[in-house]
Motif scaffolding. Structure first.
Motif, PDB file in Angstrom:
ATOM      1  N   GLY A  38      52.575  44.572 -66.532  1.00 35.81           N
ATOM      2  CA  GLY A  38      52.158  44.723 -67.920  1.00 35.81           C
ATOM      3  C   GLY A  38      52.301  46.164 -68.376  1.00 35.81           C
ATOM      4  N   GLU A  39      51.876  47.082 -67.519  1.00 40.22           N
ATOM      5  CA  GLU A  39      51.960  48.491 -67.876  1.00 40.22           C
ATOM      6  C   GLU A  39      53.406  48.959 -67.945  1.00 40.22           C
ATOM      7  N   ILE A  40      54.241  48.446 -67.026  1.00 33.56           N
ATOM      8  CA  ILE A  40      55.653  48.852 -67.032  1.00 33.56           C
ATOM      9  C   ILE A  40      56.298  48.504 -68.368  1.00 33.56           C
ATOM     10  N   ILE A  41      56.078  47.271 -68.807  1.00 33.22           N
ATOM     11  CA  ILE A  41      56.683  46.851 -70.075  1.00 33.22           C
ATOM     12  C   ILE A  41      56.209  47.762 -71.210  1.00 33.22           C
ATOM     13  N   ARG A  42      54.911  48.052 -71.225  1.00 39.09           N
ATOM     14  CA  ARG A  42      54.379  48.899 -72.296  1.00 39.09           C
ATOM     15  C   ARG A  42      54.999  50.304 -72.236  1.00 39.09           C
ATOM     16  N   LEU A  43      55.108  50.830 -71.013  1.00 38.72           N
ATOM     17  CA  LEU A  43      55.653  52.185 -70.868  1.00 38.72           C
ATOM     18  C   LEU A  43      57.119  52.241 -71.261  1.00 38.72           C
ATOM     19  N   ILE A  44      57.847  51.182 -70.922  1.00 31.86           N
ATOM     20  CA  ILE A  44      59.257  51.150 -71.336  1.00 31.86           C
ATOM     21  C   ILE A  44      59.343  51.184 -72.850  1.00 31.86           C
ATOM     22  N   LEU A  45      58.531  50.349 -73.491  1.00 31.77           N
ATOM     23  CA  LEU A  45      58.575  50.294 -74.953  1.00 31.77           C
ATOM     24  C   LEU A  45      58.190  51.640 -75.555  1.00 31.77           C
ATOM     25  N   GLU A  46      57.285  52.342 -74.875  1.00 30.61           N
ATOM     26  CA  GLU A  46      56.819  53.612 -75.394  1.00 30.61           C
ATOM     27  C   GLU A  46      57.879  54.707 -75.230  1.00 30.61           C
ATOM     28  N   ASN A  47      58.595  54.665 -74.108  1.00 38.67           N
ATOM     29  CA  ASN A  47      59.453  55.799 -73.770  1.00 38.67           C
ATOM     30  C   ASN A  47      60.940  55.614 -74.026  1.00 38.67           C
ATOM     31  N   TRP A  48      61.369  54.364 -74.155  1.00 36.40           N
ATOM     32  CA  TRP A  48      62.797  54.147 -74.352  1.00 36.40           C
ATOM     33  C   TRP A  48      63.060  54.122 -75.858  1.00 36.40           C
ATOM     34  N   GLY A  49      63.070  55.307 -76.419  1.00 35.64           N
ATOM     35  CA  GLY A  49      63.131  55.458 -77.865  1.00 35.64           C
ATOM     36  C   GLY A  49      64.292  54.748 -78.533  1.00 35.64           C
ATOM     37  N   GLU A  50      65.509  54.878 -77.958  1.00 34.14           N
ATOM     38  CA  GLU A  50      66.679  54.295 -78.626  1.00 34.14           C
ATOM     39  C   GLU A  50      66.547  52.782 -78.750  1.00 34.14           C
ATOM     40  N   PHE A  51      65.859  52.214 -77.783  1.00 34.27           N
ATOM     41  CA  PHE A  51      65.759  50.763 -77.766  1.00 34.27           C
ATOM     42  C   PHE A  51      64.646  50.272 -78.692  1.00 34.27           C
ATOM     43  N   SER A  52      63.486  50.898 -78.575  1.00 37.11           N
ATOM     44  CA  SER A  52      62.307  50.318 -79.221  1.00 37.11           C
ATOM     45  C   SER A  52      61.679  51.226 -80.265  1.00 37.11           C
ATOM     46  N   GLN A  53      62.297  52.344 -80.537  1.00 34.84           N
ATOM     47  CA  GLN A  53      61.747  53.337 -81.453  1.00 34.84           C
ATOM     48  C   GLN A  53      60.417  53.917 -80.979  1.00 34.84           C
TER      49      GLN A  53
END
Ligand SMILES: Nc1ncnc2c1ncn2[C@@H]1O[C@H](COP(=O)(O)OP(=O)(O)OP(=O)(O)O)[C@@H](O)[C@H]1O
Ligand SMILES: [Mg+2]
Lengths: 259, 401
Positions: free
Chosen positions: B206-221
């Protein structure tokens, strides 16, 4: 006659302990075979090895279903072993306590039925029919072991003896060709044991082979066609009930040196 | 019925509570005037309250134990729980369901838009709770990362809408499928773990998904999230804001009904029985010929499907998603809904979701103490009704036909 279940040189090590030591055992079709031995001899371990719960260190397990070709059971997962036709009960009862008696037996039908998620959601005619058959067949089995009046009771509310019989019913629901019973009479009173005696004989007469672990000698001597005796994981004797009753090694293993 | 020891323990507990609440409720520091106000009367309230509550709870538990003893020895018959009666006999539950439906239908005309919005949120949690109920309540797999699949659904809609202009109705099934896919991908390696271990791994996921969304700017803003997501359309008609909220409300109601229908049928099927049996005893299950991995995986994937669809609805409702909506707290709340409502019980989970989401809203009257009251209610519930508000009842099969 060719054995229906042929176990060859089964060996099981737990770390440094050898729980089973080159144990070989055969069951012929329609036979009641007893596996006896003192506490800790390795009987339950033997069951766990042939039903896939433990992976044996060495040895071969061969199943000869009537009219089909020989199957090797080595290394199969427990559910696959059950699919092949070996069903068991547990020494320390392992029912599904918060499911009803009927549902416990219905779970046994799982591996012989097919409906999937799609069928579950849409309840197409095939699924409905299958579901109906599951209920009917399960009730049928409950009738056979005289538990049909308790069908809607939770399994945990059954008296001890009835729980043991329910374990047998659940195993029968998987349509086994060999039935493995681990101390089915434990905790039963003499009358219940008598009923169990009749039940096991009846199941045998319907064509199943039965392997029975039991400490109740009267029951064992009464119904077995063939007896294997193990001690410290080794086979120390085998033969008919009369032969075993007279065998000095067996008497020694059971009663100590003095007699 | 109560012994001296109970009273002594009561005194100890009281002392402890007084000590705990002392800095919060007794001392009041005024930094401007540099003075301290000692509110001793609060201490008295806490002490009396705690002691009385302790003694009453002891009395209650003692009586309950005695009752159980009597049932065991067969002196009195076991009462059928009122909830069991309520939900196993059509003549009781059908009127309730009809009344519930009528109320739900009339809701937007009876209450303000603000209330409708809160209700939509609560209903979404009903869907999420029912989805997680498959995983935790029925199959007994402790999943602490459920919110990850919710996030997958929400971002699926946000991104597909932003890049490709896909509409709500197209993405709803896609979101569900993506949820299922992620469920299978995660489930496959981790479902051989059991209990606590599974909980920790899913928590991490759960945390991994959240962190990816937070840090992968090009993908998720990144943390700023995605805004201006399209609301669900109704045959291309232009809806006013209020109308579209009402429309969203009815959509959520439909979703809830659909979920109840499917989950109910799943539970009452060959697969549902296998899930429940798996929760009861894994080894016995395998010995009965049930494929453990496959069965667990279907439960996990189906639960994730619902989280995915709920995610799409969430994105459509708020028209904005960012990673902050998908923290661990979210998973914890959904888990609370299932446990508090009653593991494996559909009406239980519905009531649980409504209580847990609506209660904090309506407790706003207590302002500062709102979360304290909320926490206290949770603790008290778990002490007195550990099986949840409405516990499960296994269905029985009529022996007549
Ligand atoms: N999982 C295990 N790990 C280590 N040792 C084990 C394990 N299972 C069984 N054993 C050991 O193997 C030996 C045989 O145990 P088993 O339970 O098979 O005996 P048994 O013949 O069934 O006895 P009983 O009549 O008391 O049921 C015992 O010494 C036991 O401690
Ligand atoms: Mg044993």
């Amino acid at each position: 006659m060719e054995p229906i279940l042929d176990v060859k040189n089964l060996t099981m090590d737990f770390g440094g302990i050898r729980a089973l030591d080159h144990l070989s055992l055969q069951i012929k079709p329609g036979e009641i075979v007893a596996l006896i031995g003192p506490n800790g001899a390795g009987k339950t371990t033997f069951f766990n090895c042939i039903t896939g719960i433990y992976k044996p260190t060495k040895g071969d397990l061969l199943l000869n279903p009537p009219g089909k070709k020989t199957k090797k059971l080595n290394g199969l997962k427990p559910n696959k072993v059950t699919e092949q036709g070996l069903a068991r009960t547990f020494q320390n009862i392992r029912l599904f306590p918060n499911m009803t008696v009927l549902e416990n037996v219905m779970i046994g039908r799982h591996c012989r039925t097919k409906s999937k998620i799609f069928g579950a959601i849409f309840r197409d005619p095939r699924t409905k029919k299958e579901e109906k058959e599951i209920v009917e067949q399960s009730l049928e089995i409950l009738k056979k072991i005289n538990l049909d009046k308790m069908a809607d009771e939770y399994a945990k509310n059954l008296p001890y003896g009835a729980q043991r019989r329910l374990e047998i019913a659940r195993a029968l629901a998987t349509e086994p060709i060999v039935l493995l019973l681990d101390e089915p009479a434990a905790g039963m009173n003499p009358q219940e044991t008598q009923e169990l005696d009749e039940l096991i004989t009846k199941i045998r007469d319907e064509g199943l082979a039965i392997l029975l672990i039991e400490h109740d000698m009267k029951l064992v001597m009464n119904i077995s066609d063939h007896i294997f005796v193990v001690d410290y994981g080794k086979k120390i004797a085998e033969g008919s009930p009369e032969e075993i009753g007279k065998n000095p090694d067996v008497i020694k293993a059971y009663l100590g040196e003095d007699i | 019925m109560l012994s001296f020891k109970d009273f002594r323990n009561g005194l100890m507990v009281t002392l402890w509570f007084v000590f705990l609440t002392f800095p919060l409720l007794v001392i009041k520091i005024n930094p401007i005037e540099k003075s301290v106000v000692w509110r001793w009367h609060n201490m008295l309230y806490v002490a009396c309250g705690t002691f009385v509550f302790y003694v009453l709870s002891r009395l209650y538990l003692a009586r309950k134990k005695e009752q159980q003893q009597k049932i065991k020895t067969g002196i009195v018959e076991d009462k059928v729980a009122w909830s069991a009666k309520l939900f196993s006999e059509p003549k009781f539950y059908i009127p309730i369901a009809v009344a519930g439906c009528l109320f739900a239908l009339a809701f937007p005309t009876l209450f303000s838009t603000y209330q409708v919005n809160i209700m939509i949120t609560a209903l979404m949690y009903v869907v999420l709770g029912l989805g997680l109920n498959i995983v935790v309540g029925v199959a007994g797999l402790l999943d602490l990362g459920y919110v990850a699949f919710y996030a997958v659904g929400a971002y699926a809609y946000a991104l597909l809408n932003m890049h490709f202009g896909l509409g709500f109705w197209t993405v709803l099934p896609i979101g569900g499928l993506l949820g299922a896919l992620f469920g299978i991908l995660l489930g496959f390696p981790v479902l051989r773990l059991r209990g606590d271990y599974l909980a920790i791994v899913t928590l991490g996921f759960g945390e991994i998904i959240r962190l990816i969304l937070e840090n992968w700017g090009e993908f998720s803003q990144g943390p700023s999230g995605i805004s201006n997501i399209a609301r669900p359309g109704l045959f291309g008609i232009d809806l006013s804001l209020e109308m579209s909220i009402n429309f969203m409300y009815y959509l959520t109601i439909l979703m809830v009904i659909f979920t109840i229908f499917v989950v109910n049928r799943l539970q009452d099927s060959r697969i549902g029985r296998a899930w429940f049996a798996l929760r009861e005893d894994e080894i016995a299950c395998q010995a009965m010929g049930i494929d453990k991995m496959k069965t667990k995986l279907t439960a996990f994937a189906l639960g994730a499907t619902w989280a995915g669809m709920a995610g799409v609805m969430f994105a459509a409702k708020t028209t904005f998603v960012n990673p902050a909506s998908f923290t661990f707290l979210e998973s914890a709340i959904i888990l609370c809904i299932v446990v508090l409502g009653g593991m494996g019980s559909i009406p239980g989970v519905i009531v649980g979701a409504l209580v847990l989401i609506l209660l904090p809203e309506y407790l706003r009257a207590f302002s500062d103490y709102r979360m304290l009251v909320f926490g206290a209610i949770l603790v008290i519930m778990m002490i007195f009704r550990p099986q949840g508000i409405i516990s499960t009842v296994r269905r029985t099969y009529s022996l007549k036909d």
